[in-house]
Design a protein around this motif. Structure first.
Motif, short mmCIF file in Angstrom:
data_model
loop_
_atom_site.label_atom_id
_atom_site.label_comp_id
_atom_site.label_asym_id
_atom_site.label_seq_id
_atom_site.Cartn_x
_atom_site.Cartn_y
_atom_site.Cartn_z
N MET A 74 0.81 -1.21 0.00
CA MET A 74 0.00 0.00 0.00
C MET A 74 0.85 1.26 0.00
O MET A 74 1.83 1.38 0.74
CB MET A 74 -0.92 -0.01 1.22
CG MET A 74 -1.80 -1.26 1.30
SD MET A 74 -2.89 -1.42 -0.12
CE MET A 74 -4.08 -0.16 0.29
N THR A 75 0.46 2.22 -0.85
CA THR A 75 1.14 3.51 -0.92
C THR A 75 0.36 4.60 -0.20
O THR A 75 0.91 5.66 0.09
CB THR A 75 1.32 3.93 -2.39
OG1 THR A 75 0.02 4.20 -2.96
CG2 THR A 75 2.02 2.84 -3.19
N GLY A 76 -0.92 4.37 0.05
CA GLY A 76 -1.77 5.39 0.63
C GLY A 76 -2.45 6.25 -0.42
O GLY A 76 -3.36 7.02 -0.11
N GLU A 77 -2.05 6.10 -1.69
CA GLU A 77 -2.72 6.79 -2.80
C GLU A 77 -3.70 5.80 -3.42
O GLU A 77 -3.30 4.86 -4.10
CB GLU A 77 -1.69 7.25 -3.83
CG GLU A 77 -2.32 8.04 -4.98
CD GLU A 77 -1.29 8.48 -6.01
OE1 GLU A 77 -1.70 8.76 -7.15
OE2 GLU A 77 -0.09 8.50 -5.68
N TYR A 78 -4.99 6.05 -3.17
CA TYR A 78 -5.97 5.02 -3.50
C TYR A 78 -5.99 4.65 -4.97
O TYR A 78 -6.07 3.45 -5.32
CB TYR A 78 -7.38 5.44 -3.07
CG TYR A 78 -8.36 4.31 -3.29
CD1 TYR A 78 -8.36 3.21 -2.43
CD2 TYR A 78 -9.23 4.30 -4.37
CE1 TYR A 78 -9.21 2.13 -2.64
CE2 TYR A 78 -10.09 3.23 -4.59
CZ TYR A 78 -10.07 2.16 -3.72
OH TYR A 78 -10.90 1.10 -3.94
N SER A 79 -5.90 5.62 -5.87
CA SER A 79 -5.98 5.30 -7.30
C SER A 79 -4.85 4.38 -7.71
O SER A 79 -5.04 3.46 -8.51
CB SER A 79 -5.97 6.58 -8.13
OG SER A 79 -4.77 7.31 -7.91
N LEU A 80 -3.66 4.59 -7.15
CA LEU A 80 -2.52 3.74 -7.48
C LEU A 80 -2.68 2.36 -6.85
O LEU A 80 -2.45 1.34 -7.51
CB LEU A 80 -1.22 4.39 -6.98
CG LEU A 80 0.07 3.60 -7.20
CD1 LEU A 80 0.29 3.30 -8.68
CD2 LEU A 80 1.26 4.36 -6.63
#
Length: 255
Positions: A115-121
């Motif tokens: 998880m990056t925390g950027e939902y779209s990614l």
């Protein structure tokens, strides 16, 4: 006590390696994807909660193959085999195919991206992993086999579901109760893999080669049986395929 704490505590008390074990239990209760004697492939299997549930579902006569990039500690179930590898790499997928040694009954995937925390990614990466699982399932599943895959809801999921629907008798989308309330995860369950050479709506010319017990004509399309009402042995008729099951189908004559 929150739902999250409840499932966490249950897992600890009942000896499951993760609370997510209850997701597979609930998905199995919903669509019966684990049966005694089955061979099951679990993609993204660490730490092993789904492997434990799958092993219970297939019993001592079944077989479970788990794969993950992380190391999976040995389980007490003798019918479980694990492979360490990255499912986005062809060499890992080849090891899974070799371990299966033939067609399997069920492929399940709880894979999730880092998880990056950027939902779209994160959603796009989740969809990529789901497609990898789907491709593997299409390679491994025999006729009538089942498929379970996790994906984060969002853009292109409907397109992905449509692709899965082309390969299975039907597809159900659901979020099990054990999923965290704040999660956007969605599980697609593909039931009864279709390996037939025809699909619903196809129109073709067939020769009736036999008559069934109910009096319907039977045509053979690359070894696949099509039942055609009001057709006699030896006739050549044009038909429209109305219903396709894993091992046979039904068609209506249109001439």
């Amino acid at each position: 006590m929150t739902g999250r704490d409840d499932y966490y505590n249950r897992a600890k008390q009942q000896g499951y390696r993760s609370r997510s074990a209850y997701k597979l239990k609930q998905l199995d209760d919903l669509e019966n994807v684990l049966s005694s004697g089955d061979t099951v492939v679990d993609l993204g299997a660490a730490p092993g909660g789904w492997l434990q549930v799958a092993a219970e579902g297939v019993g001592e006569e079944g077989r479970v193959i788990g794969v993950d990039l992380q190391r999976i500690d040995d389980l007490e179930h003798d019918q479980v085999e694990t492979i360490r590898g990255d499912m986005t790499e062809e060499r890992t997928r080849e090891r899974v195919r070799d371990a299966a040694g033939g067609e399997v009954d069920t492929v399940v995937s709880d894979m999730a991206p880092n998880m990056t925390g950027e939902y779209s990614l994160d959603q796009a990466r989740s969809l990529h992993l789901a497609r990898q699982a789907f491709e593997t399932a299409c390679e491994l599943l025999g006729s009538g086999g089942d498929f379970v895959v996790k994906v984060f809801d969002g853009p292109d999921v409907s397109d992905f579901r449509a692709e899965v629907e082309e390969e299975f008798r039907y597809v159900r989308a659901t979020t099990p109760e054990a999923s965290r309330k704040e999660s956007s995860e969605l599980y697609l369950i593909g039931k009864e893999r279709l390996t037939a050479p025809v699909r619903e709506g196809d129109e073709l010319e067939v020769e009736i080669v036999d008559v069934g017990e109910e009096g319907d004509g039977i045509a053979s399309v690359s070894g696949f049986r099509l039942f055609v009402p009001d057709a006699e042995d030896g006739e050549t008729v044009r038909v429209r395929v109305e219903d396709v099951k894993p091992r046979f189908g039904f068609a209506e004559r249109i001439n």
